[in-house]
Design an enzyme around this catalytic site. Sequence first.
Site, short mmCIF file in Angstrom:
data_model
loop_
_atom_site.label_atom_id
_atom_site.label_comp_id
_atom_site.label_asym_id
_atom_site.label_seq_id
_atom_site.Cartn_x
_atom_site.Cartn_y
_atom_site.Cartn_z
N HIS A 82 2.03 2.28 37.64
CA HIS A 82 1.00 1.64 38.46
C HIS A 82 -0.05 2.67 38.85
O HIS A 82 0.27 3.83 39.09
CB HIS A 82 1.59 1.06 39.75
CG HIS A 82 2.69 0.07 39.53
ND1 HIS A 82 3.75 -0.07 40.39
CD2 HIS A 82 2.89 -0.84 38.55
CE1 HIS A 82 4.56 -1.02 39.96
NE2 HIS A 82 4.07 -1.49 38.83
N PRO B 90 2.95 4.74 47.83
CA PRO B 90 2.67 3.72 46.81
C PRO B 90 3.82 3.59 45.81
O PRO B 90 4.62 4.51 45.63
CB PRO B 90 1.42 4.25 46.11
CG PRO B 90 0.84 5.27 47.03
CD PRO B 90 1.99 5.86 47.77
N ASP B 91 3.86 2.43 45.16
CA ASP B 91 4.84 2.19 44.10
C ASP B 91 4.33 2.86 42.83
O ASP B 91 3.85 2.21 41.90
CB ASP B 91 5.01 0.68 43.90
CG ASP B 91 6.08 0.35 42.86
OD1 ASP B 91 6.84 1.27 42.50
OD2 ASP B 91 6.13 -0.80 42.40
N MET B 92 4.44 4.19 42.79
CA MET B 92 3.93 4.98 41.66
C MET B 92 5.01 5.92 41.15
O MET B 92 4.77 7.09 40.88
CB MET B 92 2.67 5.74 42.06
CG MET B 92 1.47 4.83 42.33
SD MET B 92 0.00 5.72 42.85
CE MET B 92 -0.35 6.70 41.37
#
Length: 262
Positions: free
Chosen positions: A83, A17-19
């Site tokens: 995010h 994920p874009d985390m």
Amino acid sequence: MTIGGGVTVSVAYHAIPDMTMISTRDIIDVARGITRAIDIPLIVDFDDGGGNPLQVRQAVQLAEAAGIAGVMIEDTNFAYPKHTPPKELGNVMRFDDNHHLTRDAAVQRVRAAVEARRNPDTVIVARTDSALISKDEALLRMRLFAEAGADVIKPTHFDWEDAAEAVEASSGVPVMMVPIRFGSATREEREFALQSGVKILLDPVPVSYAIYEAAIKTLTELKETGMVDADYSGTAKTVQETIRYREWGELAVRYQASDAAS
């Protein structure tokens, strides 16, 4: 051309994920292969630029060495993931408002990026997510980033209806806007941007997710039926043209060794 830290590097290359789990070096590694293959400028999403101003300086210079034409730097603190997962999968990830740098720290990050350039043509895009706090905070940061020398201002989460205020706050520095959804800017948003003087519209998601969808559908069909019905001859021709297949073939013939004894 642009590549996103989230939709491209996190998802496509690392399947995460874009985390805030990728680094600027991860992004540069991906970009380096792209800059070798294209003859148009590449701008990359550098997230927090590595963190502190010294890391930002180093990242910008590494980007230039990789042939990158421009970098986007955010006013975010990656000590906190910006995010988090949506309440229901299939929706856009949630954006938290607790990850912002102070104004001064954000300005120093932009300043470091600007001063790090060895190539005066390298474009520094200063992104602010501070519209999550308030519109006034976003407008103030846009003005400060312009004063710090940013070449483009990107107000994310900013209402498109207020685009004219973003343009005014940026004091003549071009403004870039982007939709936060799994799709392109709407016709209404594009009209707001056009009338307000926004110079750049960024649509990073549709192409990537179209590719993901095609790959998933094809793999599913292959798994369930053992074959794929579609004929991709037309696509193959386009790909071959894009990668200059004929040109490389002609070079191969040119360099082909002769069987005759020397």
